[in-house]
Motif scaffolding. Structure first.
Motif, PDB file in Angstrom:
ATOM      1  N   UNK A 103      12.891  43.056 -97.829  1.00 15.84           N
ATOM      2  CA  UNK A 103      12.244  42.793 -96.554  1.00 15.84           C
ATOM      3  C   UNK A 103      13.270  42.237 -95.580  1.00 15.84           C
ATOM      4  N   UNK A 104      12.921  42.255 -94.301  1.00 10.73           N
ATOM      5  CA  UNK A 104      13.848  41.878 -93.242  1.00 10.73           C
ATOM      6  C   UNK A 104      13.428  40.541 -92.649  1.00 10.73           C
ATOM      7  N   UNK A 105      14.359  39.597 -92.615  1.00 10.67           N
ATOM      8  CA  UNK A 105      14.082  38.274 -92.083  1.00 10.67           C
ATOM      9  C   UNK A 105      14.553  38.149 -90.646  1.00 10.67           C
ATOM     10  N   UNK A 106      15.632  38.838 -90.293  1.00 12.44           N
ATOM     11  CA  UNK A 106      16.198  38.679 -88.952  1.00 12.44           C
ATOM     12  C   UNK A 106      16.915  39.942 -88.521  1.00 12.44           C
ATOM     13  N   UNK A 107      16.861  40.214 -87.220  1.00 14.11           N
ATOM     14  CA  UNK A 107      17.590  41.328 -86.631  1.00 14.11           C
ATOM     15  C   UNK A 107      18.296  40.858 -85.374  1.00 14.11           C
ATOM     16  N   UNK A 108      17.986  41.478 -84.234  1.00 14.81           N
ATOM     17  CA  UNK A 108      18.603  41.073 -82.964  1.00 14.81           C
ATOM     18  C   UNK A 108      18.194  39.652 -82.595  1.00 14.81           C
ATOM     19  N   UNK A 109      19.166  38.888 -82.124  1.00 14.75           N
ATOM     20  CA  UNK A 109      18.906  37.535 -81.654  1.00 14.75           C
ATOM     21  C   UNK A 109      19.643  37.345 -80.336  1.00 14.75           C
ATOM     22  N   UNK A 110      18.946  37.054 -79.272  1.00 15.18           N
ATOM     23  CA  UNK A 110      19.549  36.895 -77.960  1.00 15.18           C
ATOM     24  C   UNK A 110      20.363  35.605 -77.869  1.00 15.18           C
ATOM     25  N   UNK A 136       7.234  39.941 -88.262  1.00 17.74           N
ATOM     26  CA  UNK A 136       8.057  39.328 -87.231  1.00 17.74           C
ATOM     27  C   UNK A 136       8.327  40.334 -86.110  1.00 17.74           C
ATOM     28  N   UNK A 137       8.492  39.875 -84.868  1.00 20.74           N
ATOM     29  CA  UNK A 137       8.828  40.783 -83.757  1.00 20.74           C
ATOM     30  C   UNK A 137      10.317  41.107 -83.758  1.00 20.74           C
ATOM     31  N   UNK A 138      10.792  41.707 -84.836  1.00 19.85           N
ATOM     32  CA  UNK A 138      12.217  41.980 -85.014  1.00 19.85           C
ATOM     33  C   UNK A 138      12.634  43.242 -84.270  1.00 19.85           C
ATOM     34  N   UNK A 139      13.800  43.167 -83.604  1.00 25.93           N
ATOM     35  CA  UNK A 139      14.352  44.315 -82.899  1.00 25.93           C
ATOM     36  C   UNK A 139      15.726  44.678 -83.466  1.00 25.93           C
ATOM     37  N   UNK A 140      16.106  45.937 -83.255  1.00 25.39           N
ATOM     38  CA  UNK A 140      17.415  46.425 -83.668  1.00 25.39           C
ATOM     39  C   UNK A 140      17.801  47.555 -82.728  1.00 25.39           C
ATOM     40  N   UNK A 193      22.690  43.952 -86.643  1.00 28.33           N
ATOM     41  CA  UNK A 193      22.777  43.143 -87.858  1.00 28.33           C
ATOM     42  C   UNK A 193      21.381  42.886 -88.420  1.00 28.33           C
ATOM     43  N   UNK A 194      21.281  42.954 -89.740  1.00 24.47           N
ATOM     44  CA  UNK A 194      20.019  42.688 -90.438  1.00 24.47           C
ATOM     45  C   UNK A 194      20.259  41.648 -91.518  1.00 24.47           C
ATOM     46  N   UNK A 195      19.397  40.644 -91.565  1.00 23.64           N
ATOM     47  CA  UNK A 195      19.367  39.697 -92.679  1.00 23.64           C
ATOM     48  C   UNK A 195      18.248  40.126 -93.610  1.00 23.64           C
ATOM     49  N   UNK A 196      18.591  40.399 -94.870  1.00 23.08           N
ATOM     50  CA  UNK A 196      17.622  40.873 -95.851  1.00 23.08           C
ATOM     51  C   UNK A 196      17.104  39.738 -96.723  1.00 23.08           C
ATOM     52  N   UNK A 197      15.902  39.935 -97.231  1.00 28.14           N
ATOM     53  CA  UNK A 197      15.316  39.005 -98.179  1.00 28.14           C
ATOM     54  C   UNK A 197      14.894  39.725 -99.440  1.00 28.14           C
ATOM     55  N   UNK A 198      14.627  38.948-100.491  1.00 33.01           N
ATOM     56  CA  UNK A 198      14.198  39.504-101.768  1.00 33.01           C
ATOM     57  C   UNK A 198      13.059  38.679-102.336  1.00 33.01           C
ATOM     58  N   UNK A 199      12.025  39.320-102.875  1.00 32.32           N
ATOM     59  CA  UNK A 199      10.929  38.563-103.504  1.00 32.32           C
ATOM     60  C   UNK A 199      11.365  37.882-104.798  1.00 32.32           C
ATOM     61  N   UNK A 200      12.531  38.245-105.317  1.00 33.72           N
ATOM     62  CA  UNK A 200      13.031  37.623-106.539  1.00 33.72           C
ATOM     63  C   UNK A 200      13.720  36.292-106.281  1.00 33.72           C
ATOM     64  N   UNK A 201      14.099  36.035-105.026  1.00 37.49           N
ATOM     65  CA  UNK A 201      14.919  34.867-104.723  1.00 37.49           C
ATOM     66  C   UNK A 201      14.284  33.541-105.148  1.00 37.49           C
ATOM     67  N   UNK A 202      12.980  33.304-104.892  1.00 36.18           N
ATOM     68  CA  UNK A 202      12.399  32.031-105.320  1.00 36.18           C
ATOM     69  C   UNK A 202      12.566  31.762-106.818  1.00 36.18           C
ATOM     70  N   UNK A 239      27.398  34.764 -82.451  1.00 34.74           N
ATOM     71  CA  UNK A 239      26.676  35.335 -83.585  1.00 34.74           C
ATOM     72  C   UNK A 239      26.659  36.849 -83.473  1.00 34.74           C
ATOM     73  N   UNK A 240      26.939  37.538 -84.574  1.00 37.12           N
ATOM     74  CA  UNK A 240      26.865  39.000 -84.593  1.00 37.12           C
ATOM     75  C   UNK A 240      25.459  39.498 -84.320  1.00 37.12           C
ATOM     76  N   UNK A 241      24.479  38.663 -84.540  1.00 43.01           N
ATOM     77  CA  UNK A 241      23.097  39.085 -84.305  1.00 43.01           C
ATOM     78  C   UNK A 241      22.868  39.473 -82.844  1.00 43.01           C
TER      79      UNK A 241
END
Length: 318
Positions: free
Chosen positions: A178-185, A151-155, A221-230, A214-216
């Motif tokens: 892994x990172x799902x989301x960072x800066x969001x305009x 993803x084109x994620x920025x921070x 701010x970072x939204x994290x993901x996990x391969x265990x979640x599914x 939104x804090x993003x």
């Protein structure tokens, strides 16, 4: 071995639009009474990514005293940790103490905060559509694709060094964050929210935060993901779910993120203070001193700010 979602390569224009739509989570509470819901999900049923807009948090917040029935087995340890590119410049470590701001005498819709790390953003105190944080950098210059997912994620640059060190330590412990989301305009948030109103008009208000609230938008701010979640949720294509707290990555972050300057913005049982439902994946960089204080005190950043800081701006009339 838990499965992760495989994403097809898209043309750049579609990728950018998808990213904007993808990142519309981290939503506020519903305006009316909602018995049980999370910030980006309303019922206990998960929402398949193939049939609804991607990247949606689902599930019911756990009871006040939940405990995972079994600790998920961590993936095998990696032999190497990600490191910043050789061309990356050193990351400064400024104080997390707020600096004086002139915003307190203007409408929140005109608010352009400075660069301190403790800027308050709630459903009352928002940001101008013209606000863009300084020092945004793409994370793919510091982290490998298996972490950024392409993803084109920025921070903001100030948060990148601590984030890289934290992820390296997680990987050294055998985890696979892994990172799902960072800066969001402002505009990206507005597009995502409009999409939700088109797709889910009755539930859009709790699927996506209003633009400017939104804090993003702060870029820390970072939204994290996990391969265990599914496997934990029982749905192969899930990316956001309140059961993130049950994953190895979620438990590690809850216990250790403050050591790197990150704090959980929207803890469980803090809804009446933050205005947002439980988001165990949403971490904000505030510096080690403040993050450690919040962790030890067992409070959210919003609670600290509302108790210790004067109103940052004049709320617009609704």
């Amino acid at each position: 071995m838990p499965k992760t979602t495989v994403r097809a390569a898209w043309p750049l224009p579609l990728l950018l639009l998808a990213a904007a739509l993808l990142l519309g989570g981290c939503a506020p509470a519903a305006a009316g009474p909602v018995a049980v819901a999370v910030d980006a999900g309303v019922d206990s049923a998960a929402v398949p990514a193939a049939t609804r807009p991607p990247v949606i948090s689902t599930g019911v917040p756990p009871s006040p005293t939940p405990a995972p029935s079994a600790t998920p087995t961590a993936p095998p340890a990696l032999t190497a940790s990600p490191t910043p590119l050789a061309t990356a410049t050193p990351i400064p470590s400024p104080s997390s103490r707020p600096s004086p701001t002139p915003d307190r005498d203007i409408l929140c819709s005109q608010r352009l905060p400075g660069s301190d790390l403790l800027t308050i953003v709630t459903l009352t105190y928002g940001l101008s559509r013209d606000f863009e944080p300084r020092g945004l950098v793409p994370l793919d210059g510091y982290l490998p694709k298996e972490v950024t997912l392409g993803y084109p994620t920025q921070l903001r640059h100030v948060a990148v060094g601590p984030l890289v060190r934290m992820i390296a330590d997680m990987q050294a412990a055998g985890l696979h964050p892994f990172i799902i989301s960072g800066y969001r305009s402002y505009s990206a948030q507005a597009i995502a929210r409009q999409k939700w109103f088109e797709e889910e008009p009755e539930r859009a208000a709790i699927l996506s935060a209003p633009a400017g609230f939104s804090e993003h938008q702060l870029g820390t701010v970072v939204d994290f993901g996990s391969p265990e979640l599914p496997e934990v949720v029982g749905q192969e294509d899930i990316e956001f779910h309140t059961y993130f707290y049950k994953t190895s990555e979620g438990m590690w972050l809850a216990e250790n993120a403050h050591k790197y300057g990150f704090t959980l913005s929207y803890p469980f049982e803090a809804f009446e203070i933050t205005g947002f439902f439980y988001e165990p994946w949403h971490f904000r960089y505030v510096g080690v001193e403040m993050a450690t204080h919040l962790h030890e005190a067992g409070i959210s950043l919003t609670e600290h700010q509302l108790a210790e800081e004067p109103p940052p701006c004049i709320p617009d009339e609704s």
